[in-house]
Scaffold this active site. Structure first.
Site, PDB file in Angstrom:
ATOM      1  CG  HIS A  61      -3.343  10.549 -42.272  1.00 25.41           C
ATOM      2  ND1 HIS A  61      -1.871  11.145 -42.170  1.00 25.41           N
ATOM      3  CD2 HIS A  61      -3.763  12.142 -42.441  1.00 25.41           C
ATOM      4  CE1 HIS A  61      -2.056  12.723 -42.025  1.00 25.41           C
ATOM      5  NE2 HIS A  61      -2.565  13.050 -42.343  1.00 25.41           N
ATOM      6  CD  GLN A  69       4.362  11.235 -35.886  1.00 26.12           C
ATOM      7  OE1 GLN A  69       5.255  10.342 -36.195  1.00 26.12           O
ATOM      8  NE2 GLN A  69       3.771  11.720 -35.098  1.00 26.12           N
ATOM      9  NE  ARG A  72       8.651  17.706 -46.174  1.00 31.28           N
ATOM     10  CZ  ARG A  72       8.711  18.171 -47.101  1.00 31.28           C
ATOM     11  NH1 ARG A  72       8.003  18.992 -47.916  1.00 31.28           N
ATOM     12  NH2 ARG A  72      10.070  18.574 -47.674  1.00 31.28           N
ATOM     13  NE  ARG A 100      -1.548  13.731 -45.310  1.00 29.93           N
ATOM     14  CZ  ARG A 100      -1.263  14.255 -46.363  1.00 29.93           C
ATOM     15  NH1 ARG A 100      -0.336  13.918 -47.217  1.00 29.93           N
ATOM     16  NH2 ARG A 100      -2.270  15.333 -46.205  1.00 29.93           N
ATOM     17  CD  GLU A 146      -6.118  18.480 -44.962  1.00 29.41           C
ATOM     18  OE1 GLU A 146      -6.824  18.742 -44.924  1.00 29.41           O
ATOM     19  OE2 GLU A 146      -5.377  18.096 -43.483  1.00 29.41           O
ATOM     20  CG  HIS A 175      -6.238  13.816 -44.992  1.00 34.33           C
ATOM     21  ND1 HIS A 175      -4.834  14.290 -45.512  1.00 34.33           N
ATOM     22  CD2 HIS A 175      -6.898  13.969 -45.824  1.00 34.33           C
ATOM     23  CE1 HIS A 175      -4.772  12.814 -46.520  1.00 34.33           C
ATOM     24  NE2 HIS A 175      -5.982  12.605 -47.381  1.00 34.33           N
TER      25      HIS A 175
END
Length: 216
Positions: free
Chosen positions: A40, A42, A45, A88, A112, A164
């Protein structure tokens, strides 16, 4: 497929040797001879190196990265897009899917690793071998990813998986492929390909001007 030696995952994160060993103990042998992978774009976080929740959005840079990746992948003959349902990855997948007029298949199992009580804290000193309270252990995570990737790569080919960084680490270890900084970036399109003899390789796809697709 098994490799003569375990793949090397670069970086200073602790616990990667355990991740490699767990994944390599039951490697994948996809029926397809090639597929694509995209981490994904940015997130805020990501930039701060903080363990994030599944609803973390893309940053403005992440949106730009996803659009750039879409341009690169538009040239590839992708038939199926399977993605994590984390926001994301889901949003990145839909950006990339638009030029192909495809609807990504979102799957919770491609999320993730769940880091439990660590979410919201610094990930600078990440230890993949940890067992966070309320989260997944490393064996649980690797087993989940093995099953999720096996299912994704059974979809009509060529397949693009959008997920991820942790997924990429496990995928590389499952296929016996070494990875380095050139393939670990946010929204860097990758092509995995099986060579003669069954050995898998990975390469970063480049934009039309020859530049690597991912933005810094």
């Amino acid at each position: 497929m098994t490799s003569a030696a375990p793949p090397q995952l670069t970086g200073h994160a602790r616990g990667l040797d355990q991740l490699i060993a767990l994944a390599a103990a039951q490697p994948l042998s996809p029926a397809t001879d090639h597929f694509y992978f995209l981490r994904h774009g940015q997130t805020p976080r990501n930039a701060l190196r903080i363990y994030q929740s599944y609803d973390e959005p893309l940053s403005p840079l992440g949106l730009e990265q996803a659009a750039l990746a879409a341009g690169v992948l538009a040239r590839e003959p992708i038939r199926t897009i399977v993605c994590s349902d984390a926001r994301r990855a889901f949003d990145t997948a839909h950006t990339v899917a638009a030029p192909h007029r495809l609807t990504p298949v979102a799957r919770e199992v491609l999320r993730e690793r769940h880091f439990g009580c660590l979410v919201g804290t610094s990930s600078i000193d990440i230890d993949w071998a940890c067992a966070p309270e309320g989260g997944e252990t490393l064996p649980q995570f690797v087993d989940r990813k093995r099953a999720a990737l096996d299912a994704a790569l059974r979809e009509p080919a060529p397949v693009l998986v959008v997920a991820h960084g942790g997924t990429l680490y496990v995928l590389a270890a499952l296929l016996g492929v070494p990875v380095d900084a050139a393939v670990l970036g946010n929204a860097q399109p990758l092509r995995f390909e099986r060579q003669d003899g069954g050995r898998w390789t990975v390469r970063a796809l480049r934009a039309a001007d020859g530049s690597v697709a991912a933005l810094a």
